[in-house]
Design a protein around this motif. Structure first.
Motif, PDB file in Angstrom:
ATOM      1  N   ALA A  60       0.836  -1.204   0.000  1.00 48.23           N
ATOM      2  CA  ALA A  60       0.000   0.000   0.000  1.00 48.23           C
ATOM      3  C   ALA A  60       0.874   1.258   0.000  1.00 48.23           C
ATOM      4  O   ALA A  60       0.598   2.226  -0.716  1.00 48.23           O
ATOM      5  CB  ALA A  60      -0.934  -0.007   1.198  1.00 48.23           C
TER       6      ALA A  60
ATOM      7  N   ALA B 247       1.870   6.798  -6.778  1.00 44.86           N
ATOM      8  CA  ALA B 247       0.798   7.696  -7.217  1.00 44.86           C
ATOM      9  C   ALA B 247       1.164   9.159  -6.973  1.00 44.86           C
ATOM     10  O   ALA B 247       0.970  10.019  -7.848  1.00 44.86           O
ATOM     11  CB  ALA B 247      -0.499   7.343  -6.475  1.00 44.86           C
ATOM     12  N   PHE B 248       1.717   9.456  -5.792  1.00 46.03           N
ATOM     13  CA  PHE B 248       2.127  10.835  -5.498  1.00 46.03           C
ATOM     14  C   PHE B 248       3.239  11.291  -6.440  1.00 46.03           C
ATOM     15  O   PHE B 248       3.242  12.438  -6.913  1.00 46.03           O
ATOM     16  CB  PHE B 248       2.592  10.947  -4.046  1.00 46.03           C
TER      17      PHE B 248
ATOM     18  N   VAL C 268       5.370   9.619   3.136  1.00 49.39           N
ATOM     19  CA  VAL C 268       4.879   8.240   3.245  1.00 49.39           C
ATOM     20  C   VAL C 268       6.051   7.270   3.384  1.00 49.39           C
ATOM     21  O   VAL C 268       6.016   6.329   4.188  1.00 49.39           O
ATOM     22  CB  VAL C 268       4.017   7.873   2.018  1.00 49.39           C
TER      23      VAL C 268
ATOM     24  N   VAL D   9       0.999   4.146  -2.945  1.00 45.56           N
ATOM     25  CA  VAL D   9       0.718   5.552  -2.642  1.00 45.56           C
ATOM     26  C   VAL D   9       1.897   6.429  -3.059  1.00 45.56           C
ATOM     27  O   VAL D   9       1.725   7.507  -3.639  1.00 45.56           O
ATOM     28  CB  VAL D   9       0.405   5.722  -1.141  1.00 45.56           C
TER      29      VAL D   9
END
Length: 244
Positions: A13, A20-21, A223, A17
């Motif tokens: 996950a 994607a960022f 993240v 993320v």
């Protein structure tokens, strides 16, 4: 075993993320570079005047056009266009040069009343000389609903976006006769409405795209740091747990 699965799912996950960022940050950088390149063309474009036919046949850069022809019937009003903080419409009318080239001419900006009743439009007519900047059509938002809808005044269309073939059909012009570029009419010429040659109206400047890119990359880094800290704490707990 359950903890290993939970850890694996957590890392998957986190990686998704982060990717994607990073992709959003990369897209913002691409938008910044595209707009910087567009702005860099403006000064060289004024150095050489072309006919409309020459400009349309040349590579799709900014071109300064000087030509003669006549305005054709029909008006396109592009909705949701702001000027000095006020909401309004961009007014476009088709123009055909003496050698048959066609283009939508940006005649300027018209304020939209609070009741959103479109004021009467007086189209331009007759043979005339024009000059202006051949540039991309204004950026629009999400493609929701029909692109064009008829206004109460005959021959006038309200647009949420400007697909060339849809506009050609609305203006009773042959399909393919309008390109994705418009002629930003020289503000020094008479007629039309208040206008300028601002290339990025109703959109973000390059500096804002850079700022958003930094934010997206910063979130990706955050993240990653959080995932590494959690992993480090998990290892510390494992080392601190006595063996049985």
């Amino acid at each position: 075993m359950m903890r290993k699965h939970t850890r694996l799912i957590g890392w998957i996950a986190a990686v998704l993320v982060i990717l994607a960022f990073c992709q959003l940050g990369r897209w913002q950088l691409q938008r910044m570079h595209a707009k910087e390149a567009l702005l860099a063309q403006q000064v060289p474009a004024r150095a050489q005047s072309l006919t409309l036919h020459q400009a349309q046949a040349a590579p799709p850069l900014l071109r300064w056009v000087q030509d003669h022809g006549r305005f054709l019937p029909g008006t396109i009003l592009l909705d949701n266009q702001t000027r000095e903080g006020r909401a309004g419409l961009k007014v476009y009318q088709p123009f055909q040069t003496d050698d048959g080239a066609r283009v939508l001419v940006d005649l300027g900006w018209l304020p939209m009343p609070p009741d959103r009743v479109i004021p009467p439009i007086t189209p331009l007519a007759g043979h005339t000389a024009i000059s202006g900047l051949l540039a991309p059509s204004p950026a629009t938002g999400l493609a929701l609903g029909p692109a064009l809808s008829p206004a109460p005044q005959p021959g006038v269309w309200l647009a949420s976006r400007m697909p060339p073939d849809d506009m050609a059909r609305a203006l009773s012009l042959p399909t393919g006769s309008l390109a994705a570029r418009v002629l930003r009419l020289d503000p020094a010429l008479p007629g039309g409405y208040p206008r300028d040659l601002e290339l990025l109206p109703n959109t973000l400047p390059p500096s804002r795209h850079l700022g958003y890119a930094v934010q997206w990359f910063g979130l990706a880094l955050t993240v990653l740091v959080v995932a590494l800290v959690l992993e480090f704490r998990r290892h510390r707990r494992r080392r601190g747990t006595p063996r049985r």
